[in-house]
Design an enzyme around this catalytic site. Structure first.
Site: not given
Length: 474
Positions: A20, A22, A24, A88, A180
């Site tokens: 990933g 993103g 992190g 994955v 939002e």
């Protein structure tokens, strides 16, 4: 099922696999830039996505490239990183290998799982086809298509009942994304589209925000929730709290109220049920962790919470597997600070970034034979924009909370989001588009590339194979 090892240069250096890219995963890889390791970053898209502004793509305020960046470009100068496009599907924690959908196997010495989250429909996955959420660029462009097509079809329809359903936009969930989105939908109908249609008035569109709790933005203090609701209503949004959605289909949705609600069949009675006819319903009510959490649970026996998040050790490692780190929205992590009781870490982008850096630092310590350190989350506060010149800000500071709303909060929100975007080009694009939209009230990304609906991963039949990896985190 036979597997093949993905080609990699022969090296005696520790092999780090990061699943990933993103917030992190990106931070973890960057924090290891000068480490003597070989890093493989695998993601099922070729881009990093700035998810806090994804709703802007869905509402035609920004184009997709403005909030995304190719992963290969991000790591072009970081020579210890290899980027792979792939999904994955399994993690062999005993053999220490990651299995890709193609059948390839990525061996690792240390693994960082930062696979993020997806939508949660609380056991009603059939709702996904009628109420898409926004987690990926594919989701955002599909929601944009539905919004714009609703106006286009309303121009051709003469039946007032059908037109009313087309011009009724429902956002489910009163968190930051829902607030939002609802505020922006109201601005589109009242500022962007008037004068462009000949058979109806776009400003007559009905935008509803449904929240099951007692107030919107429940992570913020009640005072700011109240101000946010006032600003939403000033934009023309119909805010309904205590509204629990019980059914969604192609005609609209059914709602049960926990308190008296305007429009209910039995107005004034708690527990009343009523129907909202709408052709455009947007889901912003819940998230679930990546399926990789359940896979880790199956292989290691680790605990997961109701959302599928993995319970991790204080240092963010997987219990019983010190070589595996779980971070971001996939981790049910706790913040440790001195003698204070550990506190749950919220599923927000600043937390994912901090976890990525902390996991990388602990990984370094482990490679050097040192003890790892517990994770401490530094909470800087929460932001949410409602619309033009409207926002709420709740900041954490050494002198206590700093809270404000209105124009100054909106300006603070703008600066913060531009600052945290990836790359100078993205910042410049967003700044230009926002400045243009502010002075002209126009949204120039109102492009319908395909009139046919996109079938999201959540809406596909279980036995139907994916056509192509949709944008988003691995």
């Amino acid at each position: 099922m036979s597997t093949t090892h993905a080609p990699s240069p022969v090296s005696a250096r520790p092999r780090i696999v990061i699943v990933g890219c993103g917030f992190g995963g990106l931070e973890a890889a960057r924090a290891l830039a000068d480490a003597d390791v070989d890093i493989t970053v695998v993601d099922r898209t070729n881009h990093h996505l700035f998810q806090p502004l994804l709703y802007q793509v869905a509402t035609a305020g920004l184009a997709s490239p403005a909030i995304s960046a190719p992963i290969r470009r991000l790591f072009r100068e970081q020579r210890n990183v290899t980027s792979l496009l792939g999904e994955v599907v399994d993690i062999d924690t005993q053999g220490q290998a990651v299995l890709l959908q193609t059948g390839e196997s990525l061996p690792y010495d240390h693994l960082v799982v930062a696979a993020g989250a997806t939508h949660s429909y609380f056991g009603r996955d059939e709702w996904a086809a009628h109420a898409p959420g926004i987690k990926t660029l594919a989701d955002a462009t599909e929601v944009r298509r539905r919004i714009l097509m609703a106006y286009e079809e309303a121009e051709r329809i003469h039946d007032p009942v059908q037109r009313e359903a087309l011009l009724t936009f429902v956002v489910i969930g009163g968190g930051p994304t829902g607030v939002e989105m609802a505020g922006t939908l109201a601005e589109i109908s009242r500022r962007t589209l008037p004068g462009e249609f000949r058979h109806f008035e776009p400003s007559h569109a009905h935008v509803l925000l449904l929240e099951g709790g007692s107030r919107v933005l429940q992570a913020m203090p009640p005072e700011l929730s109240r101000r946010a609701e006032e600003q939403l209503k000033a934009l023309g949004v119909d805010v309904r709290t205590g509204a629990k959605v019980t059914h969604i289909d192609e005609q609209g949705l059914e709602v049960e109220t926990a308190s008296p609600a305007e429009g209910a069949a039995a107005a004034g009675e708690a527990g009343a049920r009523y129907t909202i006819r709408s052709k455009t319903v947007i889901w912003a009510a819940g998230v679930a962790a990546s399926p990789l959490g359940r896979i880790l649970q199956r292989h290691t026996g680790c605990e997961t919470d109701r959302a599928g998040r993995v319970t991790v050790e204080a240092d963010l490692s997987l219990p019983g597997h010190p070589e595996v780190w779980v971070i971001g929205d996939l981790a049910a992590a706790r913040s440790h600070h001195g003698n204070e009781l550990p506190k749950p870490v919220p599923g927000v982008s600043p937390a994912a970034k901090q976890m990525g850096r902390h996991a990388a630092a602990n990984l370094r310590r482990r490679l050097q034979g040192q003890a790892t350190l517990p994770f401490h989350y530094r909470d800087y506060g929460n932001l949410a924009t409602i619309g033009r010149n409207s926002a709420v800000v709740d900041l954490t500071s050494p002198v206590g909370p700093i809270r404000f709303s209105g124009w100054t909060a909106w300006l603070f929100w703008l600066v913060a989001h531009i600052y945290f975007l990836i790359g100078f080009r993205n910042r410049l694009m967003v700044l230009f588009d926002w400045a243009s939209a502010y002075w002209s009230s126009q949204r120039y990304a109102r492009i319908i590339a395909n009139n046919e609906p996109h079938r999201s991963r959540a809406a596909r039949a279980p036995d139907q194979p994916p056509a192509a990896p949709p944008p988003g985190e691995a």
